[in-house]
Design a protein around this motif. Structure first.
Motif, PDB file in Angstrom:
ATOM      1  N   GLY A  95       0.971  48.558  -7.578  1.00 28.93           N
ATOM      2  CA  GLY A  95       0.489  49.054  -6.300  1.00 28.93           C
ATOM      3  C   GLY A  95       0.324  50.549  -6.379  1.00 28.93           C
ATOM      4  N   GLU A 153       1.281  44.105  -5.448  1.00 24.86           N
ATOM      5  CA  GLU A 153       0.660  42.863  -5.877  1.00 24.86           C
ATOM      6  C   GLU A 153       1.321  42.426  -7.172  1.00 24.86           C
ATOM      7  N   ASN A 154       1.291  41.141  -7.455  1.00 26.80           N
ATOM      8  CA  ASN A 154       1.840  40.626  -8.701  1.00 26.80           C
ATOM      9  C   ASN A 154       0.952  41.020  -9.875  1.00 26.80           C
TER      10      ASN A 154
END
Length: 168
Positions: A95, A153-154
């Protein structure tokens, strides 16, 4: 594994004989708050590094404090830095302008708390940048992710490695 052995041999051959080559291999597969990563084993890579003379540090299922301690080996003073390899298998979040390799104790971090539960990949790249003849950062994960909060986010976000550092 054959490719890793060839890569290691090339790094060793290009470096001065007196330099200390260092490797860190960490496999985080069992997270307290995320799905298990079944292919986190770093033993084959560790064996390949040792076979060509690397000084190695290894870890398995490390919480954030132990993760930082393992990577700190790359900070040890070295008058003639040799090749460096860091292998990180596990869960990553990204991120903003960074990505983090998460400790196994990570629990739904947000963008502000990611650095307290994981190690920024920008810092890992910085630890590798002075290696001679160069360094390799190997990152491994799978399609599963982990719970996170706002701003993350992954997975692994865009990386800008310094000159001499290869990211795979």
């Amino acid at each position: 594994m054959r490719h890793l052995s060839l890569l290691l041999a090339a790094l060793i051959a290009a470096g001065p004989a007196w330099a200390e080559d260092r490797g860190v291999a960490i496999g985080n597969g069992e997270y307290a708050n995320a799905p298990e990563l079944t292919e986190a084993d770093t033993a084959p890579a560790l064996e390949a590094m040792k076979a060509v003379g690397f000084r190695t540090v290894t870890g398995k299922d490390l919480v954030i404090d132990d993760l930082r301690q393992a990577l700190a080996d790359l900070l040890r003073p070295d008058d003639a830095p040799g090749a460096r390899i860091a292998l990180l298998n596990g869960r990553f979040l990204h991120g903003g302008s960074d990505s983090w390799y998460m400790g196994t104790d990570a629990d739904k971090p947000d963008l502000v708390g990611a650095a307290s539960q994981g190690v920024p990949l920008s810092m890992v790249l910085d630890l590798l940048k002075d290696a001679r003849p160069g360094a390799v950062l190997l990152l491994g994960t799978d399609e599963a992710g982990m719970d996170h909060a706002a701003g993350l986010e992954n997975g692994i976000g865009p990386l800008t490695p310094p000159k001499g550092v290869t990211v795979i």
